[in-house]
Scaffold this active site. Structure first.
Site, PDB file in Angstrom:
ATOM      1  N   SER A  40       0.831  -1.171  -0.080  1.00  0.00           N
ATOM      2  CA  SER A  40       0.011   0.002  -0.088  1.00  0.00           C
ATOM      3  C   SER A  40       0.871   1.282   0.143  1.00  0.00           C
ATOM      4  CB  SER A  40      -0.790  -0.068   1.064  1.00  0.00           C
ATOM      5  OG  SER A  40      -2.168   0.934   1.094  1.00  0.00           O
ATOM      6  N   ASP A 155      -5.474  -3.974  -2.559  1.00  0.00           N
ATOM      7  CA  ASP A 155      -4.743  -3.770  -1.407  1.00  0.00           C
ATOM      8  C   ASP A 155      -4.110  -5.088  -0.592  1.00  0.00           C
ATOM      9  OD1 ASP A 155      -3.463  -2.839   0.935  1.00  0.00           O
ATOM     10  OD2 ASP A 155      -4.675  -0.989   0.764  1.00  0.00           O
TER      11      ASP A 155
END
Length: 268
Positions: A40, A155
């Protein structure tokens, strides 16, 4: 003889700006990682550094960002897979590091993402770096998944926000992990659908990270910047996050030096 250093830069949204300050503290002391793994926001900062940007330059590019610079609303939200598109984010990333591939990076780097089709954690280490870090940073339902090679990537924090195994597999002898989220478990009660989705994501993420951390006895140093209750989903207080990352870097440079120079450490 120096031991190879692997940095793990965990996900954390706006709190992940602390990674930039941490890298600056190491940079000033001449500490250079031999490999980097990110998830991320950690993948964005890690990729920028691996591409050759200095921490100071990454700071310049990041600290003045506003939500309007990142968010591109989907015009047909109810018929799409997300609230926002990733076009603006892609443009910013390409302008910063170029549309490069992993083999063009100056430091070995990998990141992770989750394939919603197979339900598995995916290591991203080949091809487009921009595609990889967008996939690794895509919060489900907030940003659109990256669809590639039959996969629907989101993610990596959905399954592993602190991808320490990646740097270990890249050959790191010393593993230093920076977790911008830590034990941030207390939040205000969700007030709408988006805040509810993000809260569910946080609860799952924090518990996954605790479990994985307990299992990974090869991590030499686990660091959590003192970010208090800073909201990782709000694009503000970025200077604060940078400063806390720099602070924890300065506090730990000697420990890191002793880990990568064990003989020197013993003489001291």
């Amino acid at each position: 003889m120096n031991r190879t250093l692997g940095l793990v830069l965990g996900g954390g949204g706006a709190r992940g700006v602390s990674h930039i300050g941490f890298l600056q503290a190491l940079y000033e002391e001449g500490i250079r990682p031999d490999c980097i793994a990110g998830c991320s926001m950690g993948s964005i900062v890690g990729a920028g550094y691996a591409a050759g940007l200095t921490p100071e330059r990454i700071k310049e590019l990041t600290l003045n960002l506003k939500l309007k610079d990142l968010a591109q609303l989907n015009t047909r939200v109810l018929k799409s897979l997300s609230l926002f598109r990733t076009g603006k984010i892609r443009e910013l990333l390409v302008s910063a590091i170029g549309d490069i591939t992993f083999d063009q990076l100056k430091i070995p780097f990998q990141c992770n993402a989750v394939d919603l089709v197979s339900g598995s954690l995916i290591t991203l280490s080949k091809g487009s770096v921009i595609d990889a870090i967008i996939a690794s940073s895509t919060i489900p339902s907030v940003f659109e998944p990256l669809q590639k090679d039959g996969m629907m990537l989101v993610d990596g924090g959905l399954l592993d926000r602190m991808p320490a195994q990646l740097v270990k597999d890249m050959g790191a002898e010393v593993v230093v992990a920076v977790d911008p989220i830590g034990n941030l478990a207390c939040r205000e009660t969700p007030e709408n659908m988006i805040s509810l989705i993000l809260r569910v994501f946080d609860v799952q993420d924090i518990n996954n990270t605790r479990r994985l951390h307990a299992e990974r006895n090869f991590i030499d140093l686990w660091l959590e910047p003192k970010l208090g209750m800073m909201n990782q989903y709000a694009v503000k207080d970025l200077d604060f996050a940078y400063d806390r990352g720099y602070e924890i870097g300065v506090e730990n440079v000697r420990r890191i030096k002793r880990l990568i120079h064990p003989i020197v450490g013993k003489k001291k």
